[in-house]
Design a protein around this motif. Structure first.
Motif, PDB file in Angstrom:
ATOM      1  N   ASN A  36      62.751  38.677  64.809  1.00 25.04           N
ATOM      2  CA  ASN A  36      62.470  39.423  63.579  1.00 25.04           C
ATOM      3  C   ASN A  36      63.784  39.928  62.966  1.00 25.04           C
ATOM      4  O   ASN A  36      63.901  41.096  62.586  1.00 25.04           O
ATOM      5  CB  ASN A  36      61.541  40.603  63.858  1.00 25.04           C
ATOM      6  CG  ASN A  36      60.239  40.195  64.515  1.00 25.04           C
ATOM      7  OD1 ASN A  36      60.069  40.320  65.725  1.00 25.04           O
ATOM      8  ND2 ASN A  36      59.326  39.665  63.721  1.00 25.04           N
ATOM      9  N   VAL A  49      64.048  43.742  61.400  1.00 25.72           N
ATOM     10  CA  VAL A  49      64.357  44.806  62.356  1.00 25.72           C
ATOM     11  C   VAL A  49      65.430  45.777  61.843  1.00 25.72           C
ATOM     12  O   VAL A  49      65.342  46.995  62.095  1.00 25.72           O
ATOM     13  CB  VAL A  49      64.735  44.188  63.734  1.00 25.72           C
ATOM     14  CG1 VAL A  49      66.146  43.648  63.740  1.00 25.72           C
ATOM     15  CG2 VAL A  49      64.527  45.193  64.845  1.00 25.72           C
ATOM     16  N   ILE A  94      60.066  49.761  69.165  1.00 28.17           N
ATOM     17  CA  ILE A  94      59.967  48.610  68.251  1.00 28.17           C
ATOM     18  C   ILE A  94      59.922  47.331  69.093  1.00 28.17           C
ATOM     19  O   ILE A  94      60.948  46.884  69.591  1.00 28.17           O
ATOM     20  CB  ILE A  94      61.167  48.543  67.276  1.00 28.17           C
ATOM     21  CG1 ILE A  94      61.307  49.863  66.507  1.00 28.17           C
ATOM     22  CG2 ILE A  94      61.032  47.369  66.317  1.00 28.17           C
ATOM     23  CD1 ILE A  94      62.543  49.914  65.616  1.00 28.17           C
ATOM     24  N   THR A 106      68.246  39.056  66.452  1.00 29.04           N
ATOM     25  CA  THR A 106      67.496  40.304  66.223  1.00 29.04           C
ATOM     26  C   THR A 106      68.151  41.508  66.922  1.00 29.04           C
ATOM     27  O   THR A 106      68.355  42.544  66.270  1.00 29.04           O
ATOM     28  CB  THR A 106      66.032  40.138  66.698  1.00 29.04           C
ATOM     29  OG1 THR A 106      65.444  39.066  65.977  1.00 29.04           O
ATOM     30  CG2 THR A 106      65.219  41.388  66.463  1.00 29.04           C
ATOM     31  N   ASP A 131      62.987  43.702  72.972  1.00 27.21           N
ATOM     32  CA  ASP A 131      62.997  42.355  72.408  1.00 27.21           C
ATOM     33  C   ASP A 131      62.700  41.308  73.492  1.00 27.21           C
ATOM     34  O   ASP A 131      63.117  41.460  74.639  1.00 27.21           O
ATOM     35  CB  ASP A 131      64.369  42.065  71.779  1.00 27.21           C
ATOM     36  CG  ASP A 131      64.381  40.769  71.012  1.00 27.21           C
ATOM     37  OD1 ASP A 131      63.865  40.748  69.873  1.00 27.21           O
ATOM     38  OD2 ASP A 131      64.863  39.751  71.553  1.00 27.21           O
ATOM     39  N   LYS A 188      53.496  41.041  73.340  1.00 30.26           N
ATOM     40  CA  LYS A 188      53.680  42.397  72.811  1.00 30.26           C
ATOM     41  C   LYS A 188      53.259  43.467  73.827  1.00 30.26           C
ATOM     42  O   LYS A 188      53.856  44.536  73.901  1.00 30.26           O
ATOM     43  CB  LYS A 188      52.880  42.555  71.518  1.00 30.26           C
ATOM     44  CG  LYS A 188      53.130  43.896  70.835  1.00 30.26           C
ATOM     45  CD  LYS A 188      52.344  44.051  69.550  1.00 30.26           C
ATOM     46  CE  LYS A 188      52.591  45.428  68.946  1.00 30.26           C
ATOM     47  NZ  LYS A 188      51.795  45.646  67.729  1.00 30.26           N
ATOM     48  N   VAL A 233      56.789  45.773  63.624  1.00 31.91           N
ATOM     49  CA  VAL A 233      57.995  45.210  62.998  1.00 31.91           C
ATOM     50  C   VAL A 233      57.622  44.244  61.869  1.00 31.91           C
ATOM     51  O   VAL A 233      58.444  43.932  61.011  1.00 31.91           O
ATOM     52  CB  VAL A 233      58.865  44.506  64.077  1.00 31.91           C
ATOM     53  CG1 VAL A 233      58.220  43.222  64.547  1.00 31.91           C
ATOM     54  CG2 VAL A 233      60.271  44.248  63.592  1.00 31.91           C
ATOM     55  N   ASP A 234      56.379  43.814  61.866  1.00 30.45           N
ATOM     56  CA  ASP A 234      55.891  42.886  60.849  1.00 30.45           C
ATOM     57  C   ASP A 234      55.705  43.566  59.488  1.00 30.45           C
ATOM     58  O   ASP A 234      55.628  42.897  58.477  1.00 30.45           O
ATOM     59  CB  ASP A 234      54.538  42.317  61.312  1.00 30.45           C
ATOM     60  CG  ASP A 234      54.507  40.814  61.222  1.00 30.45           C
ATOM     61  OD1 ASP A 234      55.588  40.223  61.075  1.00 30.45           O
ATOM     62  OD2 ASP A 234      53.411  40.244  61.298  1.00 30.45           O
ATOM     63  N   HIS A 291      64.224  49.731  71.432  1.00 30.81           N
ATOM     64  CA  HIS A 291      63.989  48.392  70.886  1.00 30.81           C
ATOM     65  C   HIS A 291      63.759  47.427  72.047  1.00 30.81           C
ATOM     66  O   HIS A 291      64.646  47.199  72.863  1.00 30.81           O
ATOM     67  CB  HIS A 291      65.204  47.962  70.046  1.00 30.81           C
ATOM     68  CG  HIS A 291      65.109  46.569  69.540  1.00 30.81           C
ATOM     69  ND1 HIS A 291      66.180  45.719  69.450  1.00 30.81           N
ATOM     70  CD2 HIS A 291      64.042  45.856  69.089  1.00 30.81           C
ATOM     71  CE1 HIS A 291      65.785  44.558  68.981  1.00 30.81           C
ATOM     72  NE2 HIS A 291      64.492  44.615  68.745  1.00 30.81           N
ATOM     73  N   SER A 303      59.833  43.368  69.399  1.00 30.85           N
ATOM     74  CA  SER A 303      60.235  42.317  68.452  1.00 30.85           C
ATOM     75  C   SER A 303      60.416  40.975  69.155  1.00 30.85           C
ATOM     76  O   SER A 303      60.617  40.914  70.368  1.00 30.85           O
ATOM     77  CB  SER A 303      61.544  42.699  67.756  1.00 30.85           C
ATOM     78  OG  SER A 303      62.626  42.598  68.654  1.00 30.85           O
ATOM     79  N   SER A 350      65.019  37.111  71.551  1.00 32.79           N
ATOM     80  CA  SER A 350      65.104  36.429  70.248  1.00 32.79           C
ATOM     81  C   SER A 350      66.349  35.553  70.178  1.00 32.79           C
ATOM     82  O   SER A 350      67.379  35.872  70.779  1.00 32.79           O
ATOM     83  CB  SER A 350      65.182  37.466  69.119  1.00 32.79           C
ATOM     84  OG  SER A 350      64.035  38.257  69.095  1.00 32.79           O
ATOM     85  N   ILE A 405      53.899  39.044  67.709  1.00 34.81           N
ATOM     86  CA  ILE A 405      54.895  39.243  68.771  1.00 34.81           C
ATOM     87  C   ILE A 405      54.330  38.706  70.088  1.00 34.81           C
ATOM     88  O   ILE A 405      53.480  39.346  70.703  1.00 34.81           O
ATOM     89  CB  ILE A 405      55.233  40.743  68.966  1.00 34.81           C
ATOM     90  CG1 ILE A 405      55.535  41.434  67.637  1.00 34.81           C
ATOM     91  CG2 ILE A 405      56.379  40.911  69.966  1.00 34.81           C
ATOM     92  CD1 ILE A 405      56.881  41.119  67.062  1.00 34.81           C
TER      93      ILE A 405
END
Lengths: 233, 426
Positions: free
Chosen positions: B30, B34, B25, B67, B60, B104, B128-129, B58, B27, B63, B101
């Motif tokens: 988010n 999430v 995932i 998140t 990230d 990404k 994740v959107d 996950h 992110s 964030s 993202i």
């Protein structure tokens, strides 16, 4: 009396012959220098043209992103532009060397001052070339961006940006050449300011409805609406 | 170094041991999405794959809205969730990529590296959107890889009305299908599953392009799958609901982000796609949804107006890329009445191919070129909306099929101009 006249005539004839005899080697040297320069220019031209063609220079220039150079080249070929520029530079240098070989005070001074001025001319030419490339690049970017924003005055904006940069580059080039002095600065300030004002007025008056619509929708729309505005098919 | 992970992440991965299934995932801010997503994925792994060890990775990008904490709270056990941050530069944060993202690609690369270290057979990357990811979607994506040895499973959504939907239907799907001969509806999908060998293959390529890492990872990975001889298939997923974004979306930026990597990959895979003739369907797993995919009410007049403004101002720019015959067709389109506004399939396919050629041969600055396609794309969307306004799913499928056929018919045109750009100008 007759003897005096004859002596004066023979003196002046001798003087002219001496002058011609002194000038002739310089003239011959000048002709030789120009001929040599022409010969060198011809050889360099042929060699340069072949090597540029061999390396597929025109296509590479386009691939490097300088496709605008084509528009400024004779026959749309950057390699022709380069070979022409190099050829004529060699011929000009040969001519100036020939002038200096004349051994006369004025041509020598002229050729030395022209040679000393050459860097300024080259820098001015470079400024103009970079300015015109930048003007084309940015005006195209502005045109496409304005069209994508659905601005009716897209072309006007693009033209304004183009001329702003061209005027700026022209003023810089003239200043570098030392031409015009304060007049160039003044004219530049008036022109530059005028273009900015004209653009501001054109965009402001032409797009006032669009701007107010845009503000209204910005203030009223929610997150969902922002997402819904796009063509989802 | 592409195969390096930070030391603390390496330690965490080593502590985790091995996993058969990895669900990644990516992110960035988010927090709302999430938690439910981690719960759904966790539940799916326990419900559908109780005998196989699954780990949620996950990744990230730093964030600031909590998140990572929300993701941790949502996991049923601490050992089911592995959090591996990816480095996001300030410049990347400023850019707004179409998938939402920033960076990404770096996140996906990190997930792939972790999957490789864990010895995963299947690695899913979820979007994740998407607000309504279902447990059975994960199952549909994973099964073809772990049970049927597929390498790349693309999503087949029942409904996906995101802003890129038109781009997928009008350019991405027909073009990748014509180029690489595989009928994958969404090779740029946000939810995909790939095999361990596919992951190793991509990581073995060395450093990934900066554009791939920042913007076009979905597209790039899909093209690698169809052009690299991997075993590909699709999985039926349901109707997606995308999370609305706070910022207004820039369509021309999205076109550049999606088409840039595709056009660039065309250059790298030219030898492969020039040999491909026609196309073949790929297997589809799962049950198709019975949700009717209706076109939302869209007013085509604004799009037609955009096309006309483009025609009035950009003829000179288009003329650098498009041959005279296409410009004549655009002129006819420009003067057509709104009701009769129809962008012909062949003309559209040739237009897209010409822009790909212009991009490859750098006929002008590549960003300008892609941005100049926007009014033409809006013209095509308007034409499609007008033609399909009363049509159902079946008719629309047939319409897309005709468009794909046009892309395939026009492929020799693309090949000719690709091979002999100076000699061939209709």
């Amino acid at each position: 009396m007759w003897n005096q006249i004859s002596e004066a005539l023979s003196e002046s004839t001798r003087g002219v012959i001496v002058k011609v005899a002194e000038f002739l080697p310089g003239l011959l040297a000048m002709m030789a220098a120009v001929l040599l320069a022409l010969l060198v220019a011809l050889v360099v031209r042929v060699a340069l043209r072949r090597s540029l063609r061999g390396t597929d220079f025109d296509r590479r220039v386009a691939q490097w992103g300088f496709s605008d150079v084509e528009a400024w080249s004779p026959g749309g070929s950057p390699s022709t532009l380069i070979t022409g520029a190099v050829t004529w530079t060699i011929v000009l240098i040969g001519f100036l060397v020939g002038l200096a070989a004349l051994n006369a005070e004025l041509p020598t001074r002229v050729s030395i001052s022209v040679l000393a001025y050459m860097p300024n001319v080259l820098v001015a030419f470079l400024l103009l070339a970079v300015g015109s490339l930048l003007a084309r690049f940015l005006s195209r970017g502005v045109l496409i961006g304005a069209v994508n924003l659905r601005l009716e005055s897209a072309r006007l904006l693009s033209l304004g940006v183009k001329w702003l940069i061209l005027v700026l580059a022209g003023a810089m080039a003239l200043e570098h050449l030392g031409l015009g002095g304060n007049i160039v600065e003044l004219a530049f300030a008036i022109l530059f300011g005028g273009i900015v004002l004209a653009l501001a007025l054109a965009v402001g008056l032409g797009s006032k409805d669009m701007v107010s619509r845009s503000w209204e929708s910005q203030l009223s729309r929610t997150k969902e609406e922002v997402h819904d505005e796009l063509p989802r098919v | 170094m592409v195969n390096a992970l930070p030391a603390d992440v390496e330690e965490a991965v080593a502590r985790t041991g091995e996993a058969e299934i990895v669900v990644g995932i990516p992110s960035f801010n988010n927090a709302d999405a999430v938690g439910p997503l981690v719960e759904e994925v966790d539940g799916s792994l326990r419900r559908y794959f109780p005998s196989r060890r699954g780990v949620i990775v996950h990744s990230d990008g730093g964030s600031t809205d909590g998140t990572p904490g929300r993701a941790l709270d949502a996991a049923s056990r601490p050992d089911v969730l592995l959090q591996v941050p990816f480095r996001l530069y300030t410049a990347q944060k400023l850019a707004e990529p179409y998938h939402g993202i920033p960076g990404k690609g770096t996140a996906v690369q990190t997930i792939f590296l972790v999957a490789q270290r864990l010895g995963a057979k299947a690695c899913v990357v979820v979007d994740v959107d998407t607000r309504n990811t279902q447990a059975d979607w994960i199952s549909n994506l994973v099964r073809p890889v772990v049970e049927e040895q597929f390498d790349y499973v693309a999503p087949r959504y029942a409904v996906r009305h995101d802003p890129g939907g038109g781009l997928a239907r009008g350019i991405i799907y027909p073009m990748t299908r014509a180029l690489y001969g595989k009928r994958i509806r969404l090779p740029v999908g946000g939810d995909v599953c790939v095999s361990g060998s596919f992951v190793s293959g991509l990581l073995a390529r060395g450093a990934w392009d900066a554009d791939v890492l920042q913007l076009g990872i979905d597209n790039w990975a899909g093209v690698q799958a169809v052009s690299g001889g991997y075993k590909t298939c699709e999985a039926f997923l349901g109707a997606t609901i995308a999370t609305p974004r706070n910022v207004a979306f820039d369509l021309s930026a999205m076109i550049a982000q999606v088409l840039g990597p595709l056009f660039r990959e065309m250059g790298r895979t030219a030898a492969a796609w020039q040999k491909v003739r026609g196309s073949e369907p790929v297997p589809v797993f799962g049950q198709p949804s019975d949700v009717e995919d209706a076109i939302p009410a869209v007013d085509p007049r604004r799009m037609i107006e955009s096309f006309r403004i483009g025609y009035k101002n950009l003829q000179e720019v288009w003329g650098i890329v498009l041959p005279p015959s296409t410009l004549i067709e655009l002129k006819q389109l420009h003067v057509a009445a709104d009701d009769g506004f129809r962008f012909g399939d062949e003309a559209w396919a040739r237009t897209v191919y010409d822009f790909a050629l212009g991009y490859h041969y750098r006929k002008m600055n590549q960003d300008h070129l892609l941005a100049a396609l926007t009014p033409l794309y809006l013209g095509w969307v308007a034409s499609f909306v007008l033609e399909m306004k009363d049509a159902g799913s079946k008719l629309r499928e047939e319409r897309i099929e005709r468009l794909c056929a046009a892309y395939e018919t026009q492929k020799p045109y693309l090949i000719s101009r690709w091979r002999w750009p100076d000699r061939f100008s209709p």
